[in-house]
Design a protein around this motif. Structure first.
Motif, mmCIF file in Angstrom:
data_model
loop_
_atom_site.group_PDB
_atom_site.id
_atom_site.type_symbol
_atom_site.label_atom_id
_atom_site.label_comp_id
_atom_site.label_asym_id
_atom_site.label_seq_id
_atom_site.Cartn_x
_atom_site.Cartn_y
_atom_site.Cartn_z
ATOM 1 N N ALA A 270 23.569 56.832 66.322
ATOM 2 C CA ALA A 270 24.672 56.581 65.382
ATOM 3 C C ALA A 270 25.094 55.120 65.430
ATOM 4 O O ALA A 270 25.380 54.506 64.392
ATOM 5 C CB ALA A 270 25.854 57.484 65.708
ATOM 6 N N ALA A 271 25.140 54.551 66.627
ATOM 7 C CA ALA A 271 25.527 53.139 66.768
ATOM 8 C C ALA A 271 24.546 52.239 66.025
ATOM 9 O O ALA A 271 24.963 51.278 65.354
ATOM 10 C CB ALA A 271 25.597 52.755 68.246
ATOM 11 N N ARG A 272 23.256 52.539 66.107
ATOM 12 C CA ARG A 272 22.268 51.743 65.373
ATOM 13 C C ARG A 272 22.511 51.841 63.868
ATOM 14 O O ARG A 272 22.436 50.840 63.143
ATOM 15 C CB ARG A 272 20.850 52.206 65.717
ATOM 16 N N ASP A 273 22.803 53.053 63.401
ATOM 17 C CA ASP A 273 23.068 53.246 61.976
ATOM 18 C C ASP A 273 24.300 52.460 61.535
ATOM 19 O O ASP A 273 24.299 51.816 60.484
ATOM 20 C CB ASP A 273 23.281 54.732 61.668
ATOM 21 N N TYR A 274 25.360 52.519 62.320
ATOM 22 C CA TYR A 274 26.598 51.828 61.951
ATOM 23 C C TYR A 274 26.401 50.308 61.960
ATOM 24 O O TYR A 274 26.977 49.597 61.126
ATOM 25 C CB TYR A 274 27.728 52.216 62.902
ATOM 26 N N ARG A 275 25.612 49.809 62.903
ATOM 27 C CA ARG A 275 25.345 48.365 62.906
ATOM 28 C C ARG A 275 24.600 47.958 61.639
ATOM 29 O O ARG A 275 24.900 46.938 61.029
ATOM 30 C CB ARG A 275 24.514 47.983 64.136
ATOM 31 N N GLU A 276 23.633 48.772 61.242
ATOM 32 C CA GLU A 276 22.862 48.460 60.044
ATOM 33 C C GLU A 276 23.742 48.485 58.797
ATOM 34 O O GLU A 276 23.597 47.663 57.893
ATOM 35 C CB GLU A 276 21.718 49.475 59.895
ATOM 36 N N GLN A 277 24.687 49.430 58.748
ATOM 37 C CA GLN A 277 25.600 49.547 57.608
ATOM 38 C C GLN A 277 26.785 48.584 57.715
ATOM 39 O O GLN A 277 27.527 48.409 56.756
ATOM 40 C CB GLN A 277 26.136 50.973 57.531
ATOM 41 N N GLN A 278 26.958 47.965 58.874
ATOM 42 C CA GLN A 278 28.077 47.050 59.137
ATOM 43 C C GLN A 278 29.426 47.761 58.985
ATOM 44 O O GLN A 278 30.347 47.238 58.358
ATOM 45 C CB GLN A 278 28.009 45.828 58.213
ATOM 46 N N THR A 279 29.519 48.956 59.552
ATOM 47 C CA THR A 279 30.776 49.704 59.560
ATOM 48 C C THR A 279 31.319 49.677 60.990
ATOM 49 O O THR A 279 31.019 50.533 61.808
ATOM 50 C CB THR A 279 30.548 51.148 59.071
ATOM 51 N N ARG A 280 32.133 48.673 61.254
ATOM 52 C CA ARG A 280 32.466 48.328 62.636
ATOM 53 C C ARG A 280 33.504 49.263 63.251
ATOM 54 O O ARG A 280 33.479 49.494 64.462
ATOM 55 C CB ARG A 280 32.931 46.872 62.700
ATOM 56 N N TYR A 281 34.451 49.763 62.475
ATOM 57 C CA TYR A 281 35.444 50.654 63.066
ATOM 58 C C TYR A 281 34.763 51.917 63.591
ATOM 59 O O TYR A 281 35.050 52.373 64.700
ATOM 60 C CB TYR A 281 36.523 51.008 62.046
ATOM 61 N N SER A 282 33.865 52.485 62.791
ATOM 62 C CA SER A 282 33.124 53.669 63.242
ATOM 63 C C SER A 282 32.273 53.339 64.474
ATOM 64 O O SER A 282 32.124 54.166 65.380
ATOM 65 C CB SER A 282 32.239 54.201 62.112
ATOM 66 N N LEU A 283 31.721 52.140 64.501
ATOM 67 C CA LEU A 283 30.924 51.722 65.654
ATOM 68 C C LEU A 283 31.785 51.695 66.918
ATOM 69 O O LEU A 283 31.358 52.154 67.988
ATOM 70 C CB LEU A 283 30.324 50.337 65.397
ATOM 71 N N ALA A 284 33.015 51.201 66.790
ATOM 72 C CA ALA A 284 33.909 51.177 67.947
ATOM 73 C C ALA A 284 34.211 52.596 68.426
ATOM 74 O O ALA A 284 34.260 52.853 69.646
ATOM 75 C CB ALA A 284 35.202 50.455 67.588
ATOM 76 N N GLN A 285 34.403 53.529 67.497
ATOM 77 C CA GLN A 285 34.652 54.917 67.884
ATOM 78 C C GLN A 285 33.469 55.494 68.657
ATOM 79 O O GLN A 285 33.647 56.231 69.630
ATOM 80 C CB GLN A 285 34.931 55.756 66.643
ATOM 81 N N VAL A 286 32.268 55.167 68.202
ATOM 82 C CA VAL A 286 31.074 55.640 68.900
ATOM 83 C C VAL A 286 31.033 55.093 70.327
ATOM 84 O O VAL A 286 30.681 55.806 71.275
ATOM 85 C CB VAL A 286 29.803 55.246 68.122
ATOM 86 N N TYR A 287 31.389 53.828 70.498
ATOM 87 C CA TYR A 287 31.392 53.247 71.850
ATOM 88 C C TYR A 287 32.373 53.984 72.767
ATOM 89 O O TYR A 287 32.116 54.140 73.968
ATOM 90 C CB TYR A 287 31.724 51.761 71.796
ATOM 91 N N GLU A 288 33.477 54.457 72.221
ATOM 92 C CA GLU A 288 34.407 55.231 73.051
ATOM 93 C C GLU A 288 33.757 56.530 73.518
ATOM 94 O O GLU A 288 33.916 56.944 74.677
ATOM 95 C CB GLU A 288 35.687 55.521 72.277
ATOM 96 N N TRP A 289 33.052 57.197 72.611
ATOM 97 C CA TRP A 289 32.368 58.434 73.007
ATOM 98 C C TRP A 289 31.240 58.139 73.997
ATOM 99 O O TRP A 289 30.990 58.908 74.941
ATOM 100 C CB TRP A 289 31.811 59.151 71.779
ATOM 101 N N MET A 290 30.554 57.006 73.799
ATOM 102 C CA MET A 290 29.498 56.632 74.745
ATOM 103 C C MET A 290 30.084 56.373 76.128
ATOM 104 O O MET A 290 29.453 56.669 77.159
ATOM 105 C CB MET A 290 28.752 55.393 74.232
ATOM 106 N N ALA A 291 31.294 55.825 76.174
ATOM 107 C CA ALA A 291 31.949 55.607 77.462
ATOM 108 C C ALA A 291 32.172 56.930 78.182
ATOM 109 O O ALA A 291 31.950 57.040 79.402
ATOM 110 C CB ALA A 291 33.278 54.880 77.255
ATOM 111 N N LEU A 292 32.600 57.952 77.447
ATOM 112 C CA LEU A 292 32.786 59.274 78.046
ATOM 113 C C LEU A 292 31.463 59.842 78.545
ATOM 114 O O LEU A 292 31.402 60.467 79.617
ATOM 115 C CB LEU A 292 33.412 60.226 77.027
ATOM 116 N N ALA A 293 30.383 59.621 77.755
ATOM 117 C CA ALA A 293 29.073 60.125 78.160
ATOM 118 C C ALA A 293 28.608 59.421 79.433
ATOM 119 O O ALA A 293 28.103 60.058 80.377
ATOM 120 C CB ALA A 293 28.065 59.932 77.035
ATOM 121 N N HIS A 294 28.735 58.089 79.469
ATOM 122 C CA HIS A 294 28.307 57.352 80.659
ATOM 123 C C HIS A 294 29.132 57.743 81.882
ATOM 124 O O HIS A 294 28.612 57.860 82.991
ATOM 125 C CB HIS A 294 28.417 55.841 80.399
ATOM 126 N N LYS A 295 30.434 57.963 81.666
ATOM 127 C CA LYS A 295 31.282 58.393 82.774
ATOM 128 C C LYS A 295 30.850 59.770 83.262
ATOM 129 O O LYS A 295 30.844 60.059 84.464
ATOM 130 C CB LYS A 295 32.746 58.406 82.333
#
Length: 537
Positions: free
Chosen positions: A412-437
């Motif tokens: 999803a992060a790759r898709d959002y970067r390609e579309q340049q939708t940064r707010y959604s990208l930030a939300q994905v990073y929050e979920w990735m933080a939970l996954a890494h934790k």
């Protein structure tokens, strides 16, 4: 030569070079001294339209229609009725526009087929499509193609391709649909389509890109619209439409404070000219204000969108969630989903998944996620695909399937970067933080949070910055304490909080005790009230 003759001659020359301001000035002054002929009155109405003097434009055009009828110019009168139908619909007055379309049908039924019948057929099919009736579109699309060849009218070819492309999109033939819409733009780019109809084609194509979340294609055609607008200099409506679409795109990756200021001006300016685009502008304004944490003003913007015929979902539901009213948000989304077609449902389902997860409705989130994945596969839209991967990752992380969830979120992060939708990208990073934790990689989790925080800060998403940035958190609360406070603000029990943030129920109790001590309160209710007052939840 008399003064009025000079004015008329100057106006004719101005019309030829599309200098609408000069044409309007001269013709308006001339009509104060004498009666304009029908062609001059028609030119005055056109100039008023492009300058945004809408009431004068419509009144003048209706007077032209009456004169043509009285003179027995049936074909021209019918075409003027069609143009008036388009003008009223563009304003957002469908009932009046429909009345003019029906009048045009009655008038043009009296004359042999000509290009006018093609424009009428297009508008009639588009109106039917607005109410969910696809059949007129499938009938008129090939008919317009044939009429284009018969009358050597490239504009009808463009309109026929628009109808055919929209029909394909409705039937999930996305690649074919967008190919036809792209082809429909060729006569427009070649200046073979009258400006009034070219504007409608541009708006239709860009709106289709927006609906199917094809941000890259939307950017491309918005750029093209801005270049084409040089063909209609001083055209207030076209300039306004360009600004709204540009600001919609900028809302994905730009400075929220600047976007908000420009959206207010642009949306208000278009209210009387193009209610549809103005409504979309107010919807975007509501989203920006919501993400900036301005609850009252976001609500006002959503209300303005609704007044203009644009349903402000899922933004309004997400606003309710931000206010701590998760149950109300869920009810809103469920109600909105029942009223939408497949494309509309696809646009609502990502928010439905995230709201359901916030309420610990994991099974409902799973159901919504599966439907979104099915729609993403059917439409093969890059935006739908990103949303589906985002939601799948969130559901998997909630179910503690951290590795699998992380893979979906990274896609999803790759898709959002390609579309340049940064707010959604930030939300994905929050979920990735939970996954890494969840898999025990706290270093990567911290990096994910830092990345999300950097994006939120650049965008001006202040509530998210306050939520993640320890240095800006009031009350001396830690990140974990804010996370727990947010959960209890949604009505979660200690047991539910423990499940959501992956700690024991006993640890939740200890965190709550620390929260109460830091805030100087003695109850959950008081702690939640404090958190809302300080915009932490």
């Amino acid at each position: 030569m008399a003064d009025t003759d000079v004015l008329r001659e100057t106006a004719r020359a101005a019309c030829l070079r599309r200098d609408w301001r000069e044409a309007y000035r001269c013709l308006d002054e001339a009509r104060g001294c004498c009666e304009l002929d029908t062609d001059e009155l028609d030119a005055l109405g056109e100039a008023a339209w492009w300058l945004g003097i809408v009431k004068d434009a419509l009144c003048t055009s209706e007077e032209v229609f009456r004169r043509l009828q009285q003179a027995g110019s049936t074909r021209r009168a019918g075409m003027k009725a069609v143009e008036l139908g388009l003008a009223w619909i563009t304003r957002g007055d469908i009932a009046i526009g429909s009345g003019w379309i029906n009048r045009a049908k009655r008038i043009l039924a009296e004359v042999p087929e000509g290009p006018e019948h093609g424009y009428l057929g297009y508008l009639d099919a588009m109106l039917a499509l607005e109410f969910g009736d696809l059949e007129p579109t499938t009938v008129q699309a090939p008919a317009l193609q044939q009429m284009s060849s018969r009358y050597d009218a490239p504009a009808l070819e463009s309109l026929g391709l628009v109808l055919s492309g929209l029909a394909d999109l409705k039937e999930c033939r996305t690649v074919a649909g967008f190919a036809k819409l792209d082809e429909a733009m060729l006569p427009v780019l070649a200046d073979q389509v009258p400006p009034l109809w070219a504007t409608d084609v541009y708006c239709t194509v860009i709106h289709a890109c927006h609906l199917l979340a094809d941000v890259r294609r939307m950017r491309s055609w918005t750029d093209a619209l801005e270049r084409w607008s040089a063909n209609v200099p001083q055209a207030v409506m076209v300039t306004g439409i360009c600004r709204i679409h540009r600001l919609q795109l900028r809302g994905f990756d730009g400075d929220f404070e600047v976007v908000e200021r420009l959206l207010i001006e642009a949306s208000e300016a278009l209210t009387d000219l193009n209610g549809w685009i103005a409504g979309a502008g107010f919807h975007q304004l509501g989203d920006v204000r919501r993400m900036r944490g301005d609850t009252d003003q976001a609500m006002a913007a959503y209300a303005r969108a609704r007044e203009l015929g644009i349903e402000p979902q899922p933004g309004e539901a997400l606003l309710q969630l931000a206010m701590g009213k998760g149950a109300a948000a869920w009810t809103m989304l469920r109600s909105a989903l029942d009223c939408e077609d497949r494309v509309g449902r696809a646009r609502l389902l990502p928010s439905a998944v995230l709201v359901a997860l916030s309420l610990d409705k994991v099974d409902e989130a799973e159901t919504c996620c599966q439907e979104l994945e099915s729609l993403a596969e059917a439409y093969w839209s890059p935006g739908f695909r990103a949303w589906a991967r985002h939601c799948r990752g969130a559901v998997l992380v909630t179910r503690r399937a951290f590795d699998e969830g992380l893979r979906a979120l990274q896609a999803a992060a790759r898709d959002y970067r390609e579309q340049q939708t940064r707010y959604s990208l930030a939300q994905v990073y929050e979920w990735m933080a939970l996954a890494h934790k969840g898999i025990g990689d706290n270093e990567l989790a911290d990096a994910d949070v830092a990345t999300a925080l950097a994006i939120y800060r650049q965008l001006g998403a202040e509530p998210d910055v306050r939520r993640l940035d320890r240095s800006e958190r009031p009350g001396g609360l830690t990140a974990r304490e804010v996370e727990i406070l947010a959960c209890i603000a949604q009505g979660a029990t200690n047991k539910q909080v423990a499940a959501q943030v992956f700690i024991t129920e006993k640890t939740v109790g200890r965190h709550l005790a620390n929260i109460y001590a830091k805030l100087g309160v003695s109850s959950r209710t008081a702690a939640v009230a404090w958190a809302r007052a300080n915009a932490l939840v």
